[in-house]
Design an enzyme around this catalytic site. Structure first.
Site, PDB file in Angstrom:
ATOM      1  N   HIS A 132       2.093   2.082  -3.363  1.00  0.00           N
ATOM      2  CA  HIS A 132       1.104   2.669  -4.272  1.00  0.00           C
ATOM      3  C   HIS A 132       1.224   4.199  -4.336  1.00  0.00           C
ATOM      4  O   HIS A 132       0.890   4.806  -5.356  1.00  0.00           O
ATOM      5  CB  HIS A 132      -0.315   2.293  -3.846  1.00  0.00           C
ATOM      6  CG  HIS A 132      -0.794   1.014  -4.455  1.00  0.00           C
ATOM      7  ND1 HIS A 132      -0.645   0.714  -5.790  1.00  0.00           N
ATOM      8  CD2 HIS A 132      -1.443  -0.048  -3.901  1.00  0.00           C
ATOM      9  CE1 HIS A 132      -1.178  -0.483  -6.035  1.00  0.00           C
ATOM     10  NE2 HIS A 132      -1.659  -0.962  -4.903  1.00  0.00           N
ATOM     11  N   GLU A 169       0.834  -1.210   0.000  1.00  0.00           N
ATOM     12  CA  GLU A 169       0.000   0.000   0.000  1.00  0.00           C
ATOM     13  C   GLU A 169       0.866   1.256   0.000  1.00  0.00           C
ATOM     14  O   GLU A 169       0.555   2.237  -0.682  1.00  0.00           O
ATOM     15  CB  GLU A 169      -0.968  -0.007   1.190  1.00  0.00           C
ATOM     16  CG  GLU A 169      -1.928  -1.190   1.233  1.00  0.00           C
ATOM     17  CD  GLU A 169      -2.734  -1.381  -0.054  1.00  0.00           C
ATOM     18  OE1 GLU A 169      -2.851  -0.439  -0.861  1.00  0.00           O
ATOM     19  OE2 GLU A 169      -3.229  -2.511  -0.262  1.00  0.00           O
ATOM     20  N   GLU A 173      -0.280  -2.380  -9.584  1.00  0.00           N
ATOM     21  CA  GLU A 173      -0.325  -3.451  -8.587  1.00  0.00           C
ATOM     22  C   GLU A 173       0.972  -4.254  -8.571  1.00  0.00           C
ATOM     23  O   GLU A 173       1.467  -4.635  -7.502  1.00  0.00           O
ATOM     24  CB  GLU A 173      -1.517  -4.374  -8.846  1.00  0.00           C
ATOM     25  CG  GLU A 173      -2.870  -3.707  -8.699  1.00  0.00           C
ATOM     26  CD  GLU A 173      -3.105  -3.135  -7.313  1.00  0.00           C
ATOM     27  OE1 GLU A 173      -2.517  -3.649  -6.337  1.00  0.00           O
ATOM     28  OE2 GLU A 173      -3.865  -2.161  -7.215  1.00  0.00           O
ATOM     29  N   ASP A 189       3.423  -4.821  -5.562  1.00  0.00           N
ATOM     30  CA  ASP A 189       3.814  -6.150  -5.058  1.00  0.00           C
ATOM     31  C   ASP A 189       5.334  -6.246  -4.924  1.00  0.00           C
ATOM     32  O   ASP A 189       5.859  -6.778  -3.939  1.00  0.00           O
ATOM     33  CB  ASP A 189       3.329  -7.248  -6.007  1.00  0.00           C
ATOM     34  CG  ASP A 189       1.841  -7.546  -5.841  1.00  0.00           C
ATOM     35  OD1 ASP A 189       1.269  -7.194  -4.793  1.00  0.00           O
ATOM     36  OD2 ASP A 189       1.259  -8.141  -6.767  1.00  0.00           O
TER      37      ASP A 189
END
Ligand SMILES: [Zn+2]
Length: 688
Positions: A531, A528, A588, A592
């Site tokens: 991001h 997160e 994403e 990751d």
């Protein structure tokens, strides 16, 4: 992408939602269910590395996901009533069981009583059967009575009030020029199929799905009382109309550039864009506040919409709206409607064979509509103040790792590093649950009106949303409920958000081997946080403004690094013949990779610094990576994998594990992999 109601699961995301919950970690939480409650296990196991689900026949350097998860996958075939099954599903199952206990307890009062009544009405399938179409009778009658195209805006506003996203979506979003206030937002929406591509692709499989979709619409119209020939003609008209809409829509990959959906205009400018749809009439009917500025996400779509409302007959538009009322309500209509809807949207599109037990669907719907009414009790049962303090400490450790990672990045100039650190320092950490619980006292809920309850809950949310227009952005608001097994970064608020629902085994457990806690929950936290600095997030500043704070050369270096990841994942295949779209999944995948990196850095600098002992035969570093992989153990039906590849920005779980580890020298070292092993990429990609 916060979970639409059951039946709208595949609806395109509203931008406002996309911006506030852009980057949820895990695949969507549909209400796909599993086993009966009687064989619900306690919390999923969590002792540390789960040695009994390893596939020791597989060399970890050849296929690490198979090594870490092969046994789990063999022991856990996808149950008939699910489209996929994973560690996330197991924890969801556990959380839903806790919520069920809360909803079925007799002592509840206040909002908790309201949630219990909502659940009871949803469970009352005999009552739902007896009501027939009565709950949506007024909506269908209103559609029927519209004769004049000038009244269309009023009808659309009425449907929007109850969560039916007919023709477009209207809501609130952060004004990205200042990030302080919310403005109105108009966006493309209103398809029945999961994505525009389903209308445009010409291959046999997609054409077959379209034919089945038309057959479903025809069936539902027939069940609702239309004569057969009219139902057939109306169903075809719906597909034609939605195809026109789909053609004008911006695709998912282009939408990932936040600037592509930002076009501020006045209501007069919006009116000029689509002169045949009266926006003032719509705004008045929607009871929207004054609209000095509106963001129009996709102007070309509104131009097409204008043509569409001009050229199409009212009969076709009415058929489209009738379909969407039925589509949005199907799961709370009599069984014949629910079964037909399930047959296409679940069995055909996702491969799910059987309906999940009703209690699970009803608990999930109650959580979706009144989640904070049951969230407080959920938190009391599952998430202690100590767990909150411990996980917050892990967040701080990972933020410290990111500080070091940015500081050490050889490709960034000092000025850009300084700006990145400033953004990092401004990230707000939110753990578990909101500081203030939502007040649902104005929502009327009765024990015998399931669909009415949902409509009134949706109306409550609608009013909350529209009331935000022109007001300061409320940064304390959560867009996931406390019991949710998921997490998100909000780029326009610069917050990372971890509901109590995910800070549970197998992702986190107090006192467990720190290597496994950091490998699982730590990597989620790092995901997160990353991001905020993925290819989308990096375009926002620490206040949530869309502002380029990168030196041009650094931005270029960033894009080259990101392209490496896009190319890496574009080579991966799912469901036999579908390639992952490396551009759709870029954010994403970057998260990751960054999440695994930041978590291993934090672990090695913290609890891992002193840990040397082997446990279960594995070194601390090995246990970290096995924890990282085992949180992702899962499998999907091929239909669901195909759907995911076309619509979901997350890659298939196998690649969410093997993609990152094969880029990490830390992994190669931990398992002593040879340089030419499949899990060691010769030209490893690295953004963070
Ligand atoms: Zn994410």
């Amino acid at each position: 992408m916060r979970r639409q109601i059951f039946g709208l699961t595949f609806a395109a995301l509203p931008l406002a939602v996309a911006l506030s919950a852009e980057a949820d970690l895990l695949v969507r939480t549909t209400s796909d269910g599993v086993r009966t409650p009687s064989d619900v296990a306690p919390a999923p196991r969590s002792a540390g590395v789960e040695v009994d689900v390893l596939d020791r026949k597989m060399d970890p350097c050849t296929d690490f996901y198979q090594f870490a998860c092969g046994g789990w996958i063999a022991q856990n075939p996808v149950p008939p009533d699910r489209q996929s099954f994973s560690r996330v599903s197991q924890l969801q199952e556990h959380n839903l069981t806790i919520l069920r206990g809360i909803l079925e307890a007799s002592a509840a009062d206040g909002d908790r009583r309201k949630a219990a009544d909502y659940y009871a009405a949803c469970m009352d399938d005999a009552g739902i059967e007896a009501h027939g179409l009565t709950p949506i009778g007024p909506d269908l009658a209103t559609i029927d009575e519209i004769l004049n195209p000038d009244d269309l805006p009023v009808l659309v506003a009425h449907l929007h009030a109850y969560g039916v996203p007919a023709l477009f979506r209207f809501g609130a979003q952060t004004d990205l020029t200042d990030a302080a206030n919310a403005i109105a937002n108009v966006d493309q929406a209103g398809l029945g199929l999961p994505d525009r591509e389903y209308y445009l692709k010409t291959d046999d499989r997609t054409a077959g799905l379209r034919a089945k979709y038309v057959a479903l619409i025809q069936t539902m119209f027939g069940l609702a009382g239309e004569p057969a020939d009219q139902a057939a003609a109306d169903a075809k008209a719906v597909l034609a109309l939605e195809t026109t809409m789909a053609t004008a829509m911006l695709d998912r990959v282009k939408r990932r550039d936040p600037a592509s959906t930002q076009h501020r205009m006045t209501i007069n400018e919006l009116q000029a864009l689509s002169p045949n749809f009266n926006w003032r009439k719509y705004a008045a009917a929607a009871e929207a506040p004054p609209l000095p500025t509106i963001n129009v996400a996709v102007p070309a779509y509104l131009r097409a919409l204008d043509t569409l409302v001009t050229l199409n007959s009212m009969n076709d538009l009415k058929a489209y709206m009738r379909w969407h009322v039925l589509h949005a309500s199907a799961d709370l209509l009599p069984k014949a409607f629910a079964d037909a809807h399930f047959d296409f949207f679940n069995r055909t599109l996702t491969g799910q064979q059987a309906e999940p037990p009703r209690w699970r669907r009803c608990v999930a719907d109650t959580d979706a509509q009144l989640g904070e009414a049951v969230g407080k009790a959920f938190v009391e049962q599952t998430f202690s103040p100590q767990a909150k303090a411990d996980t917050l400490q892990m967040v701080h450790d990972i933020e410290q790792a990111m500080r070091q990672d940015v500081g050490a990045a050889p490709w960034m100039s000092d000025d850009t590093k300084k700006a990145a650190i400033a953004k990092l320092e401004a990230v707000v950490d939110r753990i578990g649950y909101p500081d203030e619980w939502r007040d649902y006292s104005s929502v009327r809920v009765t024990r015998d009106d399931a669909l009415g309850n949902r409509q009134r809950s949706l109306l409550f949310n609608r009013k909350r949303t529209l009331a935000k227009i022109g007001q300061p952005v409320d940064r304390s608001e959560w867009s996931m409920t406390p019991a949710t097994v998921n997490a998100y970064y909000s780029p326009d608020r610069n917050t990372i958000n971890f509901p109590a629902g995910i800070l549970q085994p197998p992702f986190y457990r107090a006192g467990r081997d720190a290597a496994v806690n950091y490998g699982a929950a730590g990597a989620i936290i790092g995901h997160e946080l990353t991001h905020g600095f993925d290819d989308q997030g990096r375009k926002f500043d620490g206040q949530g403004k869309l502002r380029d704070w990168w030196a041009p050369a650094d931005g270029k270096a960033y894009d080259e690094r990101a392209s490496c990841i896009a190319d890496q994942y574009s080579a991966y295949t799912v469901a036999g013949d579908i390639k992952i779209d490396g551009r759709l999944t870029l954010g994403e995948n970057t998260a990751d990779n960054g999440g695994a990196r930041l978590a291993v850095m934090a672990y090695l600098a913290g609890p891992g610094a002193k840990a040397k002992d082997k446990v279960d035969g594995f070194t601390p570093e090995q246990r970290f990576f096995i924890g990282f992989a085992q949180k992702n153990c899962g499998s999907s039906r091929p239909e669901a994998e195909r759907l995911q590849a076309q619509t979901d920005p997350h890659s298939a779980t196998r690649y969410r594990v093997n993609g990152p580890v094969s880029n990490m020298p830390e992994f190669q070292k931990a398992f002593s992999c040879k340089a030419n092993a499949p899990m060691v990429r010769a030209s490893a990609c690295r953004v963070w």
